[in-house]
Scaffold this motif. Structure first.
Motif, PDB file in Angstrom:
ATOM      1  N   MET A 136       0.744  -1.113  -0.020  1.00 17.64           N
ATOM      2  CA  MET A 136      -0.061   0.137  -0.043  1.00 17.64           C
ATOM      3  C   MET A 136       0.821   1.332   0.052  1.00 17.64           C
ATOM      4  O   MET A 136       0.552   2.186  -0.623  1.00 17.64           O
ATOM      5  CB  MET A 136      -0.918   0.075   1.178  1.00 17.64           C
ATOM      6  N   VAL A 137       1.604   1.255   1.014  1.00 20.07           N
ATOM      7  CA  VAL A 137       3.003   2.411   0.920  1.00 20.07           C
ATOM      8  C   VAL A 137       3.597   2.753  -0.470  1.00 20.07           C
ATOM      9  O   VAL A 137       3.826   3.634  -1.145  1.00 20.07           O
ATOM     10  CB  VAL A 137       3.748   2.309   2.230  1.00 20.07           C
ATOM     11  N   GLY A 138       4.138   1.580  -1.022  1.00 21.55           N
ATOM     12  CA  GLY A 138       4.682   1.569  -2.059  1.00 21.55           C
ATOM     13  C   GLY A 138       3.844   1.924  -3.400  1.00 21.55           C
ATOM     14  O   GLY A 138       4.326   2.838  -4.145  1.00 21.55           O
ATOM     15  N   ASP A 139       2.508   1.566  -3.436  1.00 22.10           N
ATOM     16  CA  ASP A 139       1.746   2.018  -4.301  1.00 22.10           C
ATOM     17  C   ASP A 139       1.339   3.327  -4.222  1.00 22.10           C
ATOM     18  O   ASP A 139       1.266   4.166  -4.952  1.00 22.10           O
ATOM     19  CB  ASP A 139       0.280   1.234  -4.309  1.00 22.10           C
ATOM     20  N   LEU A 140       1.094   3.914  -3.078  1.00 19.41           N
ATOM     21  CA  LEU A 140       0.809   5.287  -2.666  1.00 19.41           C
ATOM     22  C   LEU A 140       1.958   6.031  -3.269  1.00 19.41           C
ATOM     23  O   LEU A 140       1.643   7.259  -3.903  1.00 19.41           O
ATOM     24  CB  LEU A 140       0.305   5.606  -1.199  1.00 19.41           C
ATOM     25  N   ILE A 141       3.144   5.905  -2.696  1.00 17.37           N
ATOM     26  CA  ILE A 141       4.221   6.821  -2.863  1.00 17.37           C
ATOM     27  C   ILE A 141       4.991   6.733  -4.293  1.00 17.37           C
ATOM     28  O   ILE A 141       5.043   7.756  -5.054  1.00 17.37           O
ATOM     29  CB  ILE A 141       5.218   6.277  -1.993  1.00 17.37           C
ATOM     30  N   ILE A 142       4.901   5.460  -4.978  1.00 17.60           N
ATOM     31  CA  ILE A 142       5.697   5.368  -6.174  1.00 17.60           C
ATOM     32  C   ILE A 142       4.692   5.005  -7.412  1.00 17.60           C
ATOM     33  O   ILE A 142       4.557   5.761  -8.390  1.00 17.60           O
ATOM     34  CB  ILE A 142       6.447   4.090  -6.167  1.00 17.60           C
ATOM     35  N   ALA A 143       3.668   4.290  -7.237  1.00 16.87           N
ATOM     36  CA  ALA A 143       2.757   3.758  -8.394  1.00 16.87           C
ATOM     37  C   ALA A 143       1.880   4.918  -8.849  1.00 16.87           C
ATOM     38  O   ALA A 143       1.568   4.947 -10.152  1.00 16.87           O
ATOM     39  CB  ALA A 143       2.271   2.433  -8.272  1.00 16.87           C
ATOM     40  N   ARG A 144       0.956   5.402  -7.787  1.00 18.91           N
ATOM     41  CA  ARG A 144      -0.022   6.445  -8.053  1.00 18.91           C
ATOM     42  C   ARG A 144       0.345   7.653  -8.661  1.00 18.91           C
ATOM     43  O   ARG A 144      -0.124   8.009  -9.800  1.00 18.91           O
ATOM     44  CB  ARG A 144      -0.705   6.527  -6.855  1.00 18.91           C
ATOM     45  N   PRO A 145       1.528   8.436  -8.210  1.00 21.12           N
ATOM     46  CA  PRO A 145       2.129   9.314  -8.810  1.00 21.12           C
ATOM     47  C   PRO A 145       2.410   9.159 -10.278  1.00 21.12           C
ATOM     48  O   PRO A 145       2.319   9.899 -11.292  1.00 21.12           O
ATOM     49  CB  PRO A 145       3.098   9.846  -8.118  1.00 21.12           C
ATOM     50  N   ILE A 146       3.342   8.035 -10.699  1.00 14.76           N
ATOM     51  CA  ILE A 146       3.596   7.742 -11.951  1.00 14.76           C
ATOM     52  C   ILE A 146       2.232   7.469 -12.710  1.00 14.76           C
ATOM     53  O   ILE A 146       2.373   7.718 -14.055  1.00 14.76           O
ATOM     54  CB  ILE A 146       4.584   6.429 -11.759  1.00 14.76           C
ATOM     55  N   GLY A 147       1.450   6.815 -12.293  1.00 10.78           N
ATOM     56  CA  GLY A 147       0.188   6.532 -13.002  1.00 10.78           C
ATOM     57  C   GLY A 147      -0.548   7.584 -13.401  1.00 10.78           C
ATOM     58  O   GLY A 147      -0.965   7.871 -14.737  1.00 10.78           O
ATOM     59  N   ALA A 148      -0.526   8.700 -12.449  1.00  6.79           N
ATOM     60  CA  ALA A 148      -1.008  10.040 -12.699  1.00  6.79           C
ATOM     61  C   ALA A 148      -0.456  10.670 -13.858  1.00  6.79           C
ATOM     62  O   ALA A 148      -0.792  11.363 -14.832  1.00  6.79           O
ATOM     63  CB  ALA A 148      -1.306  10.888 -11.646  1.00  6.79           C
ATOM     64  N   ALA A 149       1.018  10.678 -13.774  1.00  6.99           N
ATOM     65  CA  ALA A 149       1.741  11.412 -14.846  1.00  6.99           C
ATOM     66  C   ALA A 149       1.452  10.800 -16.127  1.00  6.99           C
ATOM     67  O   ALA A 149       1.638  11.563 -17.167  1.00  6.99           O
ATOM     68  CB  ALA A 149       3.138  11.367 -14.318  1.00  6.99           C
ATOM     69  N   ILE A 150       1.602   9.314 -16.221  1.00  5.18           N
ATOM     70  CA  ILE A 150       1.505   8.695 -17.489  1.00  5.18           C
ATOM     71  C   ILE A 150       0.100   8.982 -18.137  1.00  5.18           C
ATOM     72  O   ILE A 150      -0.151   9.292 -19.393  1.00  5.18           O
ATOM     73  CB  ILE A 150       1.400   7.142 -17.251  1.00  5.18           C
ATOM     74  N   THR A 151      -1.053   9.137 -17.271  1.00  4.14           N
ATOM     75  CA  THR A 151      -2.504   9.505 -17.592  1.00  4.14           C
ATOM     76  C   THR A 151      -2.475  10.885 -18.238  1.00  4.14           C
ATOM     77  O   THR A 151      -3.150  11.120 -19.380  1.00  4.14           O
ATOM     78  CB  THR A 151      -3.417   9.507 -16.435  1.00  4.14           C
ATOM     79  N   ALA A 152      -1.658  12.056 -17.559  1.00  4.54           N
ATOM     80  CA  ALA A 152      -2.032  13.117 -17.925  1.00  4.54           C
ATOM     81  C   ALA A 152      -0.953  13.356 -19.383  1.00  4.54           C
ATOM     82  O   ALA A 152      -1.261  13.807 -20.344  1.00  4.54           O
ATOM     83  CB  ALA A 152      -0.972  14.233 -16.938  1.00  4.54           C
ATOM     84  N   VAL A 153       0.286  12.642 -19.448  1.00  6.96           N
ATOM     85  CA  VAL A 153       1.026  12.743 -20.660  1.00  6.96           C
ATOM     86  C   VAL A 153       0.085  12.022 -21.858  1.00  6.96           C
ATOM     87  O   VAL A 153       0.222  12.275 -23.090  1.00  6.96           O
ATOM     88  CB  VAL A 153       2.400  11.715 -20.462  1.00  6.96           C
TER      89      VAL A 153
END
Length: 112
Positions: free
Chosen positions: A41-58
């Protein structure tokens, strides 16, 4: 300071990988039910979710840029699905720490 950030990122990544592998080894649960641990959960919150949001924006920006070409070719729906919807679903439509898309909530099992 830089070394501390890199070391922390590597440690969180290793803990996340170990948690995911341990989660895969739970043979007593149904295959579609996930039970993520705190490190996942912590890894997902700190690493995966911000990367996913950036990929969605791009992907959204790329979709807007490619819109004239995909409209002429007739594959606007496919481009939107792959560039915007799919990354957005992976980012926002899964439980914290889960690896599968969908609102996967923890479920209790009565097989004791």
């Amino acid at each position: 300071m830089r070394l501390l950030r890199h070391t922390t990122a590597v440690l969180v990544g290793l803990l996340l990988a170990g948690s995911v592998m341990a989660n895969e080894a739970n043979f007593g649960y149904q295959e579609n039910v996930e039970n993520p641990g705190i490190f996942a959960m912590v890894g997902d919150l700190i690493i995966a979710r911000p990367i996913g949001a950036a990929i969605t924006a791009v992907g959204a920006a790329a979709f807007v840029v490619s819109l004239p070409f995909t409209a002429l070719a007739g594959n606007t729906a496919e481009a939107g699905q792959e560039l915007v919807v799919r990354p957005g679903r992976e980012t926002f439509m899964r439980c914290l720490g889960c690896t599968k898309t969908g609102y996967g909530h923890k479920q209790k099992h009565d097989n004791l």
